[in-house]
Design a protein around this motif. Structure first.
Motif, PDB file in Angstrom:
ATOM      1  N   PHE A   1       0.835  -1.201   0.000  1.00 49.02           N
ATOM      2  CA  PHE A   1       0.000   0.000   0.000  1.00 49.02           C
ATOM      3  C   PHE A   1       0.870   1.252   0.000  1.00 49.02           C
ATOM      4  N   THR A   2       1.913   1.258   0.823  1.00 47.26           N
ATOM      5  CA  THR A   2       2.790   2.426   0.909  1.00 47.26           C
ATOM      6  C   THR A   2       3.472   2.708  -0.421  1.00 47.26           C
ATOM      7  N   LEU A   3       3.922   1.673  -1.110  1.00 46.13           N
ATOM      8  CA  LEU A   3       4.527   1.848  -2.435  1.00 46.13           C
ATOM      9  C   LEU A   3       3.519   2.484  -3.392  1.00 46.13           C
ATOM     10  N   ALA A   4       2.309   1.939  -3.446  1.00 46.69           N
ATOM     11  CA  ALA A   4       1.270   2.483  -4.334  1.00 46.69           C
ATOM     12  C   ALA A   4       0.908   3.909  -3.942  1.00 46.69           C
ATOM     13  N   ASP A   5       0.805   4.169  -2.655  1.00 45.42           N
ATOM     14  CA  ASP A   5       0.446   5.487  -2.161  1.00 45.42           C
ATOM     15  C   ASP A   5       1.518   6.519  -2.513  1.00 45.42           C
ATOM     16  N   SER A   6       2.777   6.138  -2.450  1.00 45.11           N
ATOM     17  CA  SER A   6       3.849   7.066  -2.810  1.00 45.11           C
ATOM     18  C   SER A   6       3.818   7.391  -4.297  1.00 45.11           C
ATOM     19  N   ALA A   7       3.612   6.385  -5.144  1.00 42.54           N
ATOM     20  CA  ALA A   7       3.505   6.646  -6.587  1.00 42.54           C
ATOM     21  C   ALA A   7       2.322   7.566  -6.868  1.00 42.54           C
ATOM     22  N   PHE A   8       1.196   7.307  -6.209  1.00 43.94           N
ATOM     23  CA  PHE A   8       0.011   8.162  -6.316  1.00 43.94           C
ATOM     24  C   PHE A   8       0.342   9.594  -5.910  1.00 43.94           C
ATOM     25  N   ALA A   9       1.054   9.757  -4.789  1.00 44.23           N
ATOM     26  CA  ALA A   9       1.373  11.096  -4.283  1.00 44.23           C
ATOM     27  C   ALA A   9       2.192  11.900  -5.287  1.00 44.23           C
ATOM     28  N   PHE A  10       3.200  11.269  -5.872  1.00 42.79           N
ATOM     29  CA  PHE A  10       4.030  11.994  -6.829  1.00 42.79           C
ATOM     30  C   PHE A  10       3.259  12.290  -8.119  1.00 42.79           C
ATOM     31  N   ALA A  11       2.382  11.379  -8.526  1.00 36.18           N
ATOM     32  CA  ALA A  11       1.578  11.624  -9.727  1.00 36.18           C
ATOM     33  C   ALA A  11       0.629  12.802  -9.522  1.00 36.18           C
ATOM     34  N   CYS A  12      -0.053  12.834  -8.388  1.00 36.98           N
ATOM     35  CA  CYS A  12      -1.055  13.895  -8.200  1.00 36.98           C
ATOM     36  C   CYS A  12      -0.424  15.229  -7.803  1.00 36.98           C
ATOM     37  N   ASN A  13       0.853  15.241  -7.446  1.00 36.11           N
ATOM     38  CA  ASN A  13       1.560  16.487  -7.154  1.00 36.11           C
ATOM     39  C   ASN A  13       2.398  16.976  -8.329  1.00 36.11           C
ATOM     40  N   SER A  14       2.274  16.339  -9.469  1.00 39.10           N
ATOM     41  CA  SER A  14       3.141  16.625 -10.616  1.00 39.10           C
ATOM     42  C   SER A  14       2.812  17.925 -11.354  1.00 39.10           C
ATOM     43  N   HIS A  15       1.741  18.589 -10.957  1.00 41.14           N
ATOM     44  CA  HIS A  15       1.325  19.819 -11.636  1.00 41.14           C
ATOM     45  C   HIS A  15       1.731  21.081 -10.860  1.00 41.14           C
TER      46      HIS A  15
END
Length: 144
Positions: free
Chosen positions: A59-73
């Motif tokens: 979950f933490t791995l997926a959550d970190s990838a999610f965090a960087f994707a949604c902060n990419s703007h």
């Protein structure tokens, strides 16, 4: 500034302070507008009582990838709601890879899907994250 440059600068700013992902041993393999790929090697201390990777680490791995994707703007985004479905176990010694991509970004709300795969490309987990844009940006942009 191109969207790719914005994503890279946003990720660099976040990564500089992301002690949790670094502590787990994650690497950021790729980042772009609305997307991020992260991975880590499952080590003995990640294994649960069944000798498979503890779901919290997946979950933490997926959550970190999610965090960087949604902060990419270059806008601060936080998780509003996340869910994960575990499909197969992560095994000791293998590298797990999480690929996040933006499904929708409308106003302050985003939807992101993350696929976690194992060394043999099998699906380990599917994660969906909902984000919310809050006040702030990762770096000051010259808009002139």
């Amino acid at each position: 500034m191109t969207p790719q440059e914005r994503a890279e600068r946003s990720a660099a700013a976040m990564w500089a302070n992301d002690r949790a992902s670094k502590w787990l041993g994650m690497t950021m393999d790729a980042v772009g507008p609305g997307t991020c790929t992260m991975s880590f090697d499952v080590q003995d201390h990640h294994l649960n009582g069944h000798s498979i990777c503890h779901g919290g680490y997946i979950f933490t791995l997926a959550d970190s990838a999610f965090a960087f994707a949604c902060n990419s703007h270059n806008r601060f985004a936080v998780a509003q709601q996340n869910q994960i479905t575990f499909l197969s176990p992560g095994r000791g010694g293998e590298r797990l890879v999480a690929v996040a991509h933006e499904v929708s970004l409308s106003g302050r709300s985003g939807v992101y899907d993350v696929e976690v795969t194992g060394a043999d490309s099998r699906q380990v987990a599917l994660f969906r994250g909902l984000s919310r844009i809050i006040k702030g940006e990762h770096f000051e942009e010259d808009l002139s």
